[in-house]
Design an enzyme around this catalytic site. Structure first.
Site, PDB file in Angstrom:
ATOM      1  N   ARG A  63     -31.388   9.886  -8.108  1.00  0.00           N
ATOM      2  CA  ARG A  63     -30.282  10.171  -7.175  1.00  0.00           C
ATOM      3  C   ARG A  63     -29.836  11.628  -7.328  1.00  0.00           C
ATOM      4  NH1 ARG A  63     -26.026   5.250  -5.980  1.00  0.00           N
ATOM      5  NH2 ARG A  63     -27.533   3.560  -6.102  1.00  0.00           N
TER       6      ARG A  63
ATOM      7  N   GLU B 232     -28.135  -2.427 -10.554  1.00  0.00           N
ATOM      8  CA  GLU B 232     -28.131  -2.243  -9.084  1.00  0.00           C
ATOM      9  C   GLU B 232     -28.850  -0.927  -8.716  1.00  0.00           C
ATOM     10  OE1 GLU B 232     -24.192  -2.715  -7.137  1.00  0.00           O
ATOM     11  OE2 GLU B 232     -24.508  -0.708  -6.331  1.00  0.00           O
ATOM     12  N   TYR B 233     -28.504   0.150  -9.418  1.00  0.00           N
ATOM     13  CA  TYR B 233     -29.155   1.444  -9.162  1.00  0.00           C
ATOM     14  C   TYR B 233     -30.668   1.321  -9.373  1.00  0.00           C
ATOM     15  CZ  TYR B 233     -24.957   4.560  -9.196  1.00  0.00           C
ATOM     16  OH  TYR B 233     -23.795   5.216  -8.923  1.00  0.00           O
TER      17      TYR B 233
ATOM     18  N   GLY C 220     -19.373  -5.884  -2.524  1.00  0.00           N
ATOM     19  CA  GLY C 220     -19.002  -5.053  -1.383  1.00  0.00           C
ATOM     20  C   GLY C 220     -17.891  -5.706  -0.590  1.00  0.00           C
TER      21      GLY C 220
ATOM     22  N   SER D 159     -17.790  -7.702  -7.690  1.00  0.00           N
ATOM     23  CA  SER D 159     -18.982  -7.194  -6.995  1.00  0.00           C
ATOM     24  C   SER D 159     -19.263  -7.965  -5.718  1.00  0.00           C
ATOM     25  CB  SER D 159     -20.217  -7.291  -7.894  1.00  0.00           C
ATOM     26  OG  SER D 159     -21.355  -6.861  -7.158  1.00  0.00           O
TER      27      SER D 159
ATOM     28  N   ASN E 127       0.862  -1.186   0.000  1.00  0.00           N
ATOM     29  CA  ASN E 127       0.000   0.000   0.000  1.00  0.00           C
ATOM     30  C   ASN E 127       0.895   1.231   0.000  1.00  0.00           C
ATOM     31  OD1 ASN E 127      -2.961   0.816   0.345  1.00  0.00           O
ATOM     32  ND2 ASN E 127      -1.925   2.118   1.822  1.00  0.00           N
ATOM     33  N   ARG E 128       0.401   2.300  -0.611  1.00  0.00           N
ATOM     34  CA  ARG E 128       1.180   3.545  -0.716  1.00  0.00           C
ATOM     35  C   ARG E 128       1.650   4.000   0.675  1.00  0.00           C
ATOM     36  NH1 ARG E 128      -0.997   8.522  -1.150  1.00  0.00           N
ATOM     37  NH2 ARG E 128      -3.017   7.510  -1.017  1.00  0.00           N
TER      38      ARG E 128
ATOM     39  N   LYS F  58     -19.605  -5.350 -15.565  1.00  0.00           N
ATOM     40  CA  LYS F  58     -19.719  -4.833 -14.186  1.00  0.00           C
ATOM     41  C   LYS F  58     -20.462  -3.496 -14.170  1.00  0.00           C
ATOM     42  CE  LYS F  58     -19.015  -4.487  -9.711  1.00  0.00           C
ATOM     43  NZ  LYS F  58     -19.128  -3.161  -9.255  1.00  0.00           N
TER      44      LYS F  58
ATOM     45  N   LYS G  86     -21.014   6.970  -7.230  1.00  0.00           N
ATOM     46  CA  LYS G  86     -19.640   7.108  -7.721  1.00  0.00           C
ATOM     47  C   LYS G  86     -19.574   7.164  -9.237  1.00  0.00           C
ATOM     48  CE  LYS G  86     -17.608   4.974  -3.676  1.00  0.00           C
ATOM     49  NZ  LYS G  86     -18.717   4.018  -3.337  1.00  0.00           N
TER      50      LYS G  86
ATOM     51  N   HIS H  60     -24.028  -4.249 -14.510  1.00  0.00           N
ATOM     52  CA  HIS H  60     -24.445  -4.773 -13.197  1.00  0.00           C
ATOM     53  C   HIS H  60     -24.784  -3.604 -12.281  1.00  0.00           C
ATOM     54  CE1 HIS H  60     -23.496  -5.464  -8.956  1.00  0.00           C
ATOM     55  NE2 HIS H  60     -23.922  -6.703  -9.115  1.00  0.00           N
ATOM     56  N   ASN H  61     -23.913  -2.622 -12.233  1.00  0.00           N
ATOM     57  CA  ASN H  61     -24.134  -1.489 -11.327  1.00  0.00           C
ATOM     58  C   ASN H  61     -25.334  -0.648 -11.757  1.00  0.00           C
ATOM     59  OD1 ASN H  61     -21.778  -2.413 -10.158  1.00  0.00           O
ATOM     60  ND2 ASN H  61     -21.098  -0.361  -9.638  1.00  0.00           N
TER      61      ASN H  61
HETATM   62  C1  6PG Z   1     -20.698  -3.862  -6.058  1.00  0.00           C
HETATM   63  C2  6PG Z   1     -21.084  -2.406  -6.012  1.00  0.00           C
HETATM   64  C3  6PG Z   1     -19.928  -1.527  -5.810  1.00  0.00           C
HETATM   65  C4  6PG Z   1     -20.285  -0.045  -5.860  1.00  0.00           C
HETATM   66  C5  6PG Z   1     -20.998   0.426  -4.668  1.00  0.00           C
HETATM   67  C6  6PG Z   1     -21.215   1.934  -4.600  1.00  0.00           C
HETATM   68  O1  6PG Z   1     -21.024  -4.466  -7.069  1.00  0.00           O
HETATM   69  O2  6PG Z   1     -20.091  -4.370  -5.114  1.00  0.00           O
HETATM   70  O3  6PG Z   1     -21.677  -2.060  -7.227  1.00  0.00           O
HETATM   71  O4  6PG Z   1     -19.008  -1.814  -6.814  1.00  0.00           O
HETATM   72  O5  6PG Z   1     -19.118   0.680  -5.948  1.00  0.00           O
HETATM   73  O6  6PG Z   1     -22.229  -0.199  -4.574  1.00  0.00           O
HETATM   74  O7  6PG Z   1     -21.754   2.452  -5.761  1.00  0.00           O
HETATM   75  P1  6PG Z   1     -22.368   3.928  -5.760  1.00  0.00           P
HETATM   76  O8  6PG Z   1     -21.535   4.750  -4.815  1.00  0.00           O
HETATM   77  O9  6PG Z   1     -22.233   4.432  -7.149  1.00  0.00           O
HETATM   78  O10 6PG Z   1     -23.762   3.784  -5.291  1.00  0.00           O
END
Ligand code: 6PG
Length: 474
Positions: A289, A191-192, A132, A130, A33-34, A184, A262, A187-188
């Site tokens: 959002r 997820e949203y 978390g 994915s 790690n840095r 991915k 993000k 996927h996100n």
């Molecule tokens: C996952 C999630 C993860 C993501 C967070 C936060 O698959 O484990 O998608 O990668 O970074 O859920 O995402 P947001 O901050 O954009 O809600």
């Protein structure tokens, strides 16, 4: 001196958990790690796994500690930091050493990095991870991209550390270049959308039916036993039932209604627009959002127009209607996501393994759910068909669309915002309309720009209306 099987750079939460997971599966890992303090803190929490871990103070030490050809996972923030890390590493590596970017990269960056690596004859992988922190530690879902031979080189490690669905590893090679990070990203996006659909139904229960958080939680718990069984419904039940230790009131009630992000949801929308593969429920979720973040404007809106009473008569809508709304909304938003994946595969030359994508999402990832197994089956029957046309989902949508329609109408009538549910319904209504109103758009385009249109009764696309001459003659 023994050499580690793999290296890992970046001991933030996800990196640290992934390193422990790899070590837990019997592989030796060198970590860097840095900031050295972080490395020390990481080693202090490693417990029995310390023997499998080699802490390194600089990149030279890390590189020297690895078995050749070397495999190095990057778990640094997506974007510039990845390019900087690669630039620092390259002079220290041999031609066959492989860098694996396991962050949430924008797939365009991964395409560019993969291209540079290919041109230099270096192996490179971009993998979406994915699940978390818990997933990273005990079994994430892994979406790989890069040369197949590069994937094969570390597939045994990735499969071992991944989540398992009835024994099958949730780790899949999706295709060359940025394919893994594209999957991915989608996927996100899903997820949203899934989260927003749940949040809207929670809103109808809270503001429409006046239900307390714990009662909403009990509903989610019950739904988690049925068709909606999923991680997101499960945690919605848990967060709804939680109490704030500071105030002893429902935790949900003290959380400010301003959502963070993000950017991966936004990327999904951008890519869908570029590819002409609409994902309107994801768009509604991203927009929701953004609007949630504009709290001052919302409060000004309440001052200007009044915050009308949005409560519903207790018999206006039933919990069963809301469950139906979520079932139908969920299928419709996943149908959009898989459609986008299909179009992206064709555009970028990836033979995306559609049923396996659904299979890879069955466990470990944030959108894991019982329904993904049925989606995998439907995609195995016909990977190019929109999910709403698969007989299994046609039945399910037919049985549940009434609840979605009733929920959307009832909520809108009361002024309860349900953008994702409404958008799912509009998608369904559009896809079941043989003649839309786009003929009007075509006429307008031809009128002001002589863009031409197709006719229902003749071939060709260069037809014009009678208005052209008149209006150009003035
Ligand atoms: C996952 C999630 C993860 C993501 C967070 C936060 O698959 O484990 O998608 O990668 O970074 O859920 O995402 P947001 O901050 O954009 O809600």
């Amino acid at each position: 001196m023994p050499h580690s099987d793999i290296g890992l750079i970046g001991l933030g939460t996800m990196g640290a958990m992934l390193a422990l997971n790899i070590a837990d599966h019997g592989f030796s890992v060198s970590v860097y790690n840095r900031t050295t303090e972080r490395t020390k803190a990481f080693m202090d929490q490693a417990g029995a796994l310390t023997a499998k871990l080699t802490p390194c103070e600089d990149l030279q030490e890390l590189v020297a500690s690895l078995a050749k050809p070397r495999n190095i996972i990057l778990m640094v923030p997506a974007g510039e930091a990845v390019d900087q890390q690669i630039a620092k590493l390259l002079p220290l590596l041999d031609a066959k050493d492989m860098i694996i970017d396991a962050g949430n990269a924008n797939f365009h960056d991964t395409q560019r990095r993969a291209q540079a690596a290919n041109a230099a004859g270096r192996p490179f992988l971009g993998i979406g991870v994915s699940g978390g922190a818990e997933g990273a530690r005990f079994g994430p879902s892994i979406m790989g991209g890069g040369e197949k031979s590069s994937w094969d080189r570390i597939a045994h490690i990735l499969s071992a550390i991944s989540a398992k669905y009835q024994g099958t590893p949730c780790a899949t090679w999706m295709g060359e270049g940025g394919a893994g990070h594209f999957v991915k990203t989608v996927h996100n996006g899903i997820e949203y959308a899934d989260m927003q659909l749940i949040a809207e139904v929670y809103g109808v229960m809270r503001d429409g039916l006046g239900m307390a958080a714990k009662d909403c939680g009990a509903v989610f718990d019950r739904w988690n036993e049925g068709t909606l069984q999923s991680y997101l419904i499960e945690i919605s039940g848990k967060v709804s039932g939680a109490t704030d230790p500071a105030t002893n009131t429902p935790m949900l009630d003290v959380i400010l209604d301003r959502a963070g992000q993000k950017g991966t949801g936004r990327w999904t929308v951008i890519e869908s627009q570029m590819l002409g593969a609409p994902v309107p429920v994801v768009e509604a979720a991203v927009t929701a959002r953004n609007l949630s973040a504009m709290r001052d404007l919302r409060l000004a809106g309440v001052s200007a127009y009044g915050g009308s009473d949005r409560s519903l008569a207790s018999d206006a809508i039933s919990i069963a209607d809301l469950e139906q709304a979520l079932i139908a909304g969920k299928i419709l938003c996943y149908a959009q996501g898989f459609d986008l994946l299909g179009k992206a595969g064709a555009e970028y030359g990836w033979a995306l393994p559609m049923p396996q994508i659904a299979e890879t999402w069955r466990e470990g990832c944030i959108i894991r759910s019982a329904m993904l197994n049925d989606m995998a089956v439907a995609l195995a029957e016909d990977a190019g068909r929109n999910l709403i046309l698969a007989p299994y989902f046609r039945k399910l949508i037919t049985a549940n669309i009434g609840g979605l329609r009733k929920t959307a109408i009832t909520a809108q009538t009361a002024g309860l915002p349900v953008p994702a549910l409404s958008s799912a319904l509009a998608y369904f209504d559009t896809l079941t309309t043989a003649r839309t109103t786009a003929n009007m758009l075509q006429a307008q385009r031809d009128f002001f720009g002589a863009h031409g249109f197709e006719r229902v009764d003749q071939a060709g696309d260069g037809h014009h209306g009678p208005w052209l001459d008149q209006h150009l003659d003035g």
